[in-house]
Enzyme design. Sequence first.
Site, mmCIF file in Angstrom:
data_model
loop_
_atom_site.group_PDB
_atom_site.id
_atom_site.type_symbol
_atom_site.label_atom_id
_atom_site.label_comp_id
_atom_site.label_asym_id
_atom_site.label_seq_id
_atom_site.Cartn_x
_atom_site.Cartn_y
_atom_site.Cartn_z
ATOM 1 C CE1 TYR A 122 -3.633 2.508 0.874
ATOM 2 C CE2 TYR A 122 -2.639 2.786 3.043
ATOM 3 C CZ TYR A 122 -3.578 3.155 2.102
ATOM 4 O OH TYR A 122 -4.458 4.171 2.390
ATOM 5 C CE1 TYR A 162 -3.966 -2.690 9.040
ATOM 6 C CE2 TYR A 162 -4.854 -0.488 8.781
ATOM 7 C CZ TYR A 162 -3.798 -1.328 9.058
ATOM 8 O OH TYR A 162 -2.572 -0.790 9.360
ATOM 9 C CG HIS A 163 -9.584 1.361 8.322
ATOM 10 N ND1 HIS A 163 -9.977 0.636 7.219
ATOM 11 C CD2 HIS A 163 -8.529 2.116 7.930
ATOM 12 C CE1 HIS A 163 -9.204 0.968 6.198
ATOM 13 N NE2 HIS A 163 -8.326 1.849 6.600
ATOM 14 C CE LYS A 219 -7.766 13.607 14.535
ATOM 15 N NZ LYS A 219 -6.516 12.876 14.251
ATOM 16 C CG ASP A 254 -5.807 12.057 10.848
ATOM 17 O OD1 ASP A 254 -6.198 10.975 10.371
ATOM 18 O OD2 ASP A 254 -5.242 12.158 11.942
ATOM 19 C CG HIS A 289 -6.758 7.462 11.216
ATOM 20 N ND1 HIS A 289 -6.507 8.063 10.008
ATOM 21 C CD2 HIS A 289 -6.879 6.138 10.965
ATOM 22 C CE1 HIS A 289 -6.476 7.128 9.053
ATOM 23 N NE2 HIS A 289 -6.704 5.969 9.611
#
Length: 717
Positions: free
Chosen positions: A74, A228-229, A583, A587, A589
């Site tokens: 990736y 995955y996340h 934040k 992004d 996350h």
Amino acid sequence: MTDKPTPADWQTAAAKEVKGRDLTWHTPEGIAVKPLYTAEDVADLDPGLPGFAPFTRGPYASMYTGRPWTIRQYAGFSTAEESNAFYRRNLAAGQKGLSVAFDLATHRGYDSDHPRVVGDVGKAGVAIDTVRDMEILFDQIPLDQMSVSMTMNGAVLPVLAFFIVAAERQGVSQDRLSGTIQNDILKEFMVRNTYIYPPEPSMRIVSDIIAYTSAHMPRFNSISISGYHMHEAGATAVQELAFTIADGKEYAKRAMAAGLALDDFAPRLSFFWGIGMNFFMEIAKMRASRQIWHDVMTDLGAQNPKSKMLRTHCQTSGVSLQEQDPYNNVIRTTVEAMAAVLGGTQSLHTNALDEAIALPTDFSARIARNTQLVLQQETGITRVADPLGGSYYVEALTAALVEQAEALIAEVDAAGGMTSYVASGAPKAAIERAAAAKQASVDRGDTVVVGVNKYRLPEEARIDTLDIDNHAVRQSQIARLEQVRAGRDEAGCRAALDALREGARSGGNLLALSVEAARRDATLGEISSALEDVFGRYDTLPRPVRGIYAEAYATDARYAQVVEGVQAVERRLGRKPKIMVAKMGQDGHDRGANVIASAFADMGFDVLSGPLFQTPAETCDMALANGVDAVGASSLAAGHKTLIPELIQRLRDAGRADIKVVAGGVIPPQDYDFLREAGVQGIYGPGSNVVECAADMLRLLGHNMPPAGETMGEAAE
């Protein structure tokens, strides 16, 4: 002749060796792992054979004995030109497929010239604004021969449309394209947050893509259903399994409700798992996922065996990588890669050693890629299909995961399916609780991380990292945008965008309409904006969980010191010390931000969680309006050198230089001096102990906080 020893004999012998201590281990999933497994534990279990239902032992009969998994690294950074050169170097060195990482401006549907993405362009992936960018990205890479995976969810329509049109301009028709588009929006609402539109229109987009690709792109996977996340956000293996399978079930039901036959699209669904450091748990998770998916698809009425066959890509964990003693990350990635392979993945990305602090360099990327080549060609792992099949422990653990995950899926079904369950906030809150509990376990030292909370180096050596000149990349993207806009048929482009808007209002396949807009050279931001005009842009306010840290640290002396310190500051101020967790940039996350907010609130701070995707101006305004004492800026996408200094300057311009600004997250050590010179008063990288971060914050707020290991009296002396 000696009698054969029994498990009871072993229990007696082991108890003597460890002086009667109970060796049972309880995993974060709540599974009790015994110190010994025997045939009795798997007497009623039959995992079957690889390639045969329920596919527990693998989707294909020969597995890697016929062909090894695909090495699919990736990558994407900076400009399309830079990424293309990187891809071609990797392909020449043995990589077999491409996996594209897009920058956050692209994910969130903004062109590079949009004012909200000044700090994001090209920083955590490649910037794609136009079909021309996509053409350059795949220059000299034959798209009729190369399988391409694209991690895209929010702006999935323009990105996939650009890919189709770029291939057309290369002379490759869409029916010859192979690869995968992630197109998994439900997990964005749970954990990753790179959504654009509200849940219902987002689910329509998913269905339209499944319908279009089923009709026109038979070799292309229309969705990669991602656990995955969730894994990276802190989910347990049970949560990752259950919520991901439930997402897949929801997508299948939505497509069927839209008129598609299950067996027409289900064989092109694929999955994506995160692989962490609990070696056998990760292997069992992958085996359990295939068994559960087989049963789910059978219940939905699938007849084609390929519809029931879960195929997956895997990526080694990013959150397990550490800034401290970073060469240990090579070992971690190798262990996780072996778990993915022994679990039966179809393709794999291995993370680079420096990804805890920056994008990978060519040096670190080569080690990451070669990790897979060594596993494929030097270890003999590929000689046997499912070599751990029949292991007492692995089979028992697989069965335990199946049981627990199916119970959680039943809970989702009872709530009306995953769309309703996500809307309730329940899965996001559950994952955040798991993440906070895991961080507390690491901070307390109950979970060992070598080089971080045990065997720490007295001094960390710096490593070379990749730095992207965000300003230069953004300027080059803006220049190309202007060139494309100047050279297109403006009337034709506007007509195609109007047709897309009308399709969003009244029906019509949104991918087909987006492809037409892409052929007319509409930009990514223009296509996204046309849809936003109809659907609106989705936004939420973080609500971190509470109580996890207070429970985990109930008897910890250092935690009690910090709580006392917060109370002392409260007495001095006449109110609780107030911290804003911010934040900024695109992004999404938010694991780190939520963990900090949860822990600081438990320790007695008044915590204000800012919304995602703020600009520095918005963060400044919110901090001023709420009278905070400090702002903690969370950065995971390399925008810290642009966004945080701007925030500090805005606070100074407002006459509030007294508001402390600290930074946490993925920040290379070589950037620390830059940030300190800009006015940042505390920097907390990956692996930082959250309790010590709070102690440092108290010192910044003027409290005489003792160093770790000292009492207040010792500090005073």
